[in-house]
Design a protein around this motif. Sequence first.
Motif, short mmCIF file in Angstrom:
data_model
loop_
_atom_site.label_atom_id
_atom_site.label_comp_id
_atom_site.label_asym_id
_atom_site.label_seq_id
_atom_site.Cartn_x
_atom_site.Cartn_y
_atom_site.Cartn_z
N ARG A 61 -26.94 41.35 68.00
CA ARG A 61 -28.08 40.31 67.58
C ARG A 61 -28.96 40.86 66.60
NH1 ARG A 61 -27.27 37.80 72.16
NH2 ARG A 61 -28.83 39.32 73.00
N ARG A 62 -29.45 42.12 67.31
CA ARG A 62 -30.63 43.06 66.54
C ARG A 62 -29.97 43.05 65.02
NH1 ARG A 62 -35.59 45.51 67.10
NH2 ARG A 62 -35.58 44.13 69.12
N TYR A 63 -28.89 43.51 64.91
CA TYR A 63 -28.25 44.05 63.47
C TYR A 63 -28.20 42.75 62.87
CZ TYR A 63 -24.02 44.93 60.64
OH TYR A 63 -23.24 44.93 59.54
N THR A 64 -27.79 41.69 63.16
CA THR A 64 -27.50 40.41 62.33
C THR A 64 -28.95 39.89 61.81
OG1 THR A 64 -25.93 39.65 63.84
CG2 THR A 64 -27.08 38.01 62.67
N GLN A 65 -30.15 40.15 62.49
CA GLN A 65 -31.28 39.98 62.47
C GLN A 65 -31.89 40.96 61.34
OE1 GLN A 65 -32.96 37.22 63.85
NE2 GLN A 65 -34.47 37.75 62.01
N MET A 66 -31.47 42.20 61.27
CA MET A 66 -32.01 42.89 60.56
C MET A 66 -31.38 42.93 58.96
SD MET A 66 -31.71 46.48 62.96
CE MET A 66 -33.16 47.53 62.54
N LEU A 67 -30.10 42.66 59.18
CA LEU A 67 -29.31 41.99 57.63
C LEU A 67 -30.17 41.11 57.06
CD1 LEU A 67 -25.48 42.42 58.65
CD2 LEU A 67 -26.64 43.82 57.10
N GLU A 68 -30.55 39.95 57.85
CA GLU A 68 -31.49 38.88 57.33
C GLU A 68 -32.65 39.35 56.78
OE1 GLU A 68 -30.78 35.62 56.68
OE2 GLU A 68 -28.79 35.28 57.78
N ASP A 69 -33.33 39.99 57.67
CA ASP A 69 -34.82 40.27 57.40
C ASP A 69 -34.87 41.18 56.38
OD1 ASP A 69 -35.56 38.95 59.44
OD2 ASP A 69 -36.03 40.56 60.83
N SER A 70 -34.05 42.14 56.09
CA SER A 70 -33.88 43.23 54.75
C SER A 70 -33.45 42.31 53.63
CB SER A 70 -33.05 44.25 55.16
OG SER A 70 -31.57 43.89 55.20
N GLY A 71 -33.18 41.25 53.62
CA GLY A 71 -32.75 40.61 52.38
C GLY A 71 -31.31 40.94 51.95
N THR A 72 -30.39 41.74 52.98
CA THR A 72 -29.09 42.29 52.72
C THR A 72 -28.17 40.86 52.73
OG1 THR A 72 -29.66 44.27 53.48
CG2 THR A 72 -27.35 43.69 53.11
N MET A 73 -28.39 40.12 53.72
CA MET A 73 -27.36 38.75 53.62
C MET A 73 -27.65 38.00 52.68
SD MET A 73 -24.84 37.87 55.12
CE MET A 73 -24.54 38.73 56.66
N ASP A 74 -28.71 37.64 52.17
CA ASP A 74 -29.12 36.84 51.20
C ASP A 74 -28.29 37.24 49.72
OD1 ASP A 74 -30.27 34.04 50.37
OD2 ASP A 74 -31.15 35.31 48.78
N LYS A 75 -28.38 38.82 49.40
CA LYS A 75 -27.75 39.23 48.47
C LYS A 75 -26.25 38.99 48.55
CE LYS A 75 -30.88 43.04 47.75
NZ LYS A 75 -30.86 44.59 48.18
N LEU A 76 -25.57 39.12 49.84
CA LEU A 76 -24.33 39.10 50.03
C LEU A 76 -23.72 37.67 50.03
CD1 LEU A 76 -23.94 41.77 53.11
CD2 LEU A 76 -22.94 41.90 50.60
N ARG A 77 -24.73 36.74 50.56
CA ARG A 77 -24.31 35.44 50.73
C ARG A 77 -25.17 34.50 50.42
NH1 ARG A 77 -19.72 33.35 55.12
NH2 ARG A 77 -19.52 31.36 54.20
N PRO A 78 -25.55 34.60 49.13
CA PRO A 78 -26.56 33.54 48.84
C PRO A 78 -26.61 32.01 49.18
CG PRO A 78 -25.86 34.51 46.85
CD PRO A 78 -25.10 34.94 47.99
N ARG A 79 -27.62 31.82 49.79
CA ARG A 79 -27.50 30.02 50.17
C ARG A 79 -27.43 29.10 48.98
NH1 ARG A 79 -27.69 29.68 55.70
NH2 ARG A 79 -28.65 31.54 56.87
N ARG A 80 -28.32 29.65 48.01
CA ARG A 80 -27.96 29.07 46.80
C ARG A 80 -26.49 28.92 46.08
NH1 ARG A 80 -30.56 33.48 45.20
NH2 ARG A 80 -29.35 34.91 43.60
N TYR A 81 -25.70 29.79 46.66
CA TYR A 81 -24.37 29.83 45.87
C TYR A 81 -23.59 28.76 46.76
CZ TYR A 81 -19.70 30.66 45.21
OH TYR A 81 -18.13 30.71 44.89
N ASP A 82 -23.90 28.86 47.99
CA ASP A 82 -23.18 27.59 48.67
C ASP A 82 -23.42 26.31 48.19
OD1 ASP A 82 -21.92 29.24 50.31
OD2 ASP A 82 -23.47 29.21 52.04
#
Lengths: 300, 561
Positions: B360-381
Motif C-alpha cells: 500500500r505504501r509503495y502504491t502511494q509512493m508511485l503516485e506521490d512521486s508522479g511516476t504513476m502519472d507518467k506511466l498511466r496519465p489520466r488525461r490519456y484515459d
Amino acid sequence: MRSVVLTKGVPDFSDGAVSFDEDGHLERGKTPTVMNPNDAFALEAALQTRVRHGGHVSGMSMGPPGYAQVLEEAMEAVYTDDSYLLSDRELAASDTWATAITLSAGIETYQEEIGDVDLLFAGFKTADGETGQTGPQTAWALDWPIVTHVIALDIDPDERLLRAKRLVEGDVDEIETVEAPLPCMVVTDPEFEPTYRKASHRLTHKRLREETQNRAAAHDRHLTTWDHEDLNLDPDYIGLDGSPTIVSSVDPIPKAPSEREATMVDPGDSEGMNELLGEFQPYAAATNGADGPNAAEGGD
Amino acid sequence: MTDSNETDREHYEAVVVGCGPGGAAAAVRLADHGIETLVLERGTDAGSKNVSGGLIYAEDSAPYTIDDLFDGFREEASERPVTDYYIHNMAGNKVKSYDLTDLHEDDTDWCDAVLRRPMDSWLAERVHEKTSETGGGVLTNVRVNGLLRERGRIVGVTCDELDPIEADIVVAADGVNSELAREAGLMDWEDPNEWFQGVKAVVEMEPDVIDDRFDIDEDEGVAHLFSGDLFEDVRGGGFLYTNEDSLSIGTVFHLDSLVEEQAEPHELLDALLTHPLLARWLGDEYDEREYSAKLVPDSKKVAHREPYRDRLVLVGDAAGQMQAQGPIIKGMNHAVTAGALAADAFAVTRGNADPAAAGRRYTQMLEDSGTMDKLRPRRYDLARTVGERDRVTDAVERVLDSRVGSLAIGNPIADRLLQRAYNSPFLVSMLPDTRTGYVTLPSIIGEEHGRTLHWESSVEPPSLDERIGDLTYNTDIGNPHIEVRDTSFEASGAAVYACPVSAEDFGGGCYRSEEVKRNGTAATVVSLDTQPCVECGTCAVVADTEWEHPRGGKGVEFREG
C-alpha cells in the motif's frame, strides 16, 4: 566435518589429446595428464558435504610431482582448502596394493599432523588402470567401513552417521539406502549428482567459489608434499618392491584393418539375408553366454 | 538424498525475483536499509534473458536514477550517450527528418544506449556484493515458479530448483511475462491491444566506423526513429541506437496490429535494415551479432495502479511499467524508480502486522512521486475514448488522405508546427494508438516534405533460420515450457506469423500450421516446437497456450540483449 578426497592424474584419453605410437602403445610423454574423470564425482560429494555441514576439504594424490597440477585443478573445480601430494621415486611402479598402503599411510600422517578425518572420498575406477581396487584396499588398510557406488549422501553430524543411497550391482533401477558410522570411506558412482535445494547452500557454494579463485592461483602455497620417510613407509613395502602384482606382458589391441570389404545385401533378398544371419550366428551365441561358437550349431 | 531438516523452511526478509534493473534497484535499496535480501535470477547470468531497445533514461524529476544507486554505471555498464535524436518520416524513397532532441531532452538528465547482457550482469555483481553483506546474495539459474501461500495468503515463493522460501516481502521483478503477477491475478495476457512487440538486430561495427558514419565523437551517440509506410499498414516504428562497437536496430509494433495485418516481425525488421536511408550507415559489410525479441507492455493501458497483493509487490515490466511517450519508449528508468520505491516502502513499514502495508505504501509512493502519472496519465484515459473510436479515426484518416489534408500538412508552416508538435511531451503522450499517428501522418509528411533518397541498399540480413542458428540455447529436452491448449488455427494460428521466430512456410521455427485429415475432413492445426523460443511471450497473448518460462538456466541465452 573434515574430508579428504583421493584423486589421481591419468593420461588424457580424449580425442586430439591422446597420442599412440605405431604399435598402438600409449605415448605417455606426449599425452597430457588430467584429473581422473571419475574423481570429479568424489570431489562434488565432498563439496556438497562441506556446503551443507561446513568444515574442511583436502585433496590428496599419490604420484610424480606433476600431479600437483591435478590437485590444483581440484582446488579450482570444487574449492578444496589444501592439497597433499605423496611423491617419491621409491613409490614408482606401485600396483593397487602398494598404492593403497601408501594412501592409508598418507591418511594416517594427515590425521597425526593436520586433524581427524571424518570422510574419505574416492572416485569409481581410474581411466588408466580400471581396476577399482585401490579404494576398497585403502579402506581395508585403514580398517574403515566403505560404501561404494554412492549416488546421493547426507551426514547426521550429531549421530556421526553417513546416510547414503547406493546402486546395487551397478543397476540404476535398484537402489539401497545404507548407514555407516564415521569415519568412513565413500566411493561415488558416476551417477552421483550433488543437490542444493536451499538458497543458503547455493550462497555458500558461490562464496566458496569466490574465495577459491585467489587460493587456486597460489596453489603452491597450499600444497604439502610427503615422501616415504614423512609417511613412515619402508621402501620394501611400497613401489615396485612392495607390489605383489606382476605384469608379465602387455598385448596391444590389434588395430582394425583399414580397408574392409563390404557386401551389400538387399533386405528383400531372403537367400542373401539367410547367409548373412548364418555369418552372425557364432557371435550371437558367444555373447549370449553360451558355451562358445560351437554350441550354436544345433540351433535353427 | 534431500537435505536434512526438510521441515525447516528457509526464510529471508526480502526475496527479489529477477535481476534486471528493477530487481537490482530494489535489492540494493533493501540492502541499504540493512534488510536481508535474496535475489533469484532464472538466467545463467543476469541479463542473459533480457532484451531492450534500448535506451536508459535518467529523468530530472525521478526520485531515483540508476546512477544514484550504482556508482560508475555510465562509465562501466552503458554504451554511448544519446547526444542527437531524430525521427524520419518515410514515404517510399522520400524521407523527411525532424530533430527530436527537444523532446528527448525534456526532463532528461542523461540518456545512454545499453546492451542488457553486459549491463545487467554488471549490476548483478554489485547487487551480490551489497546483498551478501545482509546475509543474502544473488543466485542465478533459479526459476521462481509460483507463490508460496499459507491459509490463502502469499508468504513466499516456490522454485523449480530450490525448496520453498518464506519472505516478509516478495518483489516480483520477473519481467514482462511475470508468472508471479499472473498467479496473483494482477496481470494477464489477454488483449493484444495492450502490448507492443519489439524485435532487434545487434549489428557489428567498429567504434571508429560508427564515429565516421554518424559524424560523432567517440563519447557521443545518436538515436534515430523511423515511421511511415515502410512497414505498410502495421502500427509501429523502427529505431537505431549507437553502442560502443555495435548498432541496435529494431522495430516495435502494436501486437494487435501485427495480428490484424498478419505481418511477419522479422520481415518488418528487414524492411528497415534494407531501406536506402540506412544504407549509408550500414555500408557494404553487414554482420549481425544477435537477433532478439521482446514483448513490451503499454503502460497507458496496463500499468497496474495498485501493483501489490499481500506481501507481493510488482516492479518494472512485471507491473506493466513501460511508458511509450509517443515514439520514445521509457521502461528501465521507471523499473529502477519502482524497485527503489518498493524497497523504501518495505523499510518504512517493516514490522507492521498488516502483510499488505508495504504494498500500500509503495502504491502511494508511485503516485506521490508522479511516476504513476507518467506511466498511466489520466488525461490519456480521456483522450483515448474519442481518439481510438473507429468512426473518429476513419474520419480523420479520410481528411488526411484527401488532397486537402495533404495540402494542409504539406505547407511550410505546417512543417514547423509538426516538428514542434512532435517535440511536445504533452501532445505525444496523448497520441491515440491509431494508424493516423504511425502510418498516415508520417507518410504524408514524408511525401509532402521529404527528400528523395538516391541510395541503394546492399544489406542482406540473415534468414530467420540463420538467426535462430546463431542464438545460444540450453534446451530442456523433453520438457517444453509452452503447450498449445487449442491447436485449431482459429485459436492459435496467429502465432505462426506473430511469433518472431516463426513464419509461414518455415519449418524451423516455433509455430507452424499443418493440414491434417480427421474423419475424412481436412483441418488446419497449429503445432509447436519450443526449441527456437526466445521467450518473448507473444504466443501467450495471441494463441491459446499454457505458458511458463523454462527452468533455471534453460532456454535461450542472449549475449547482447
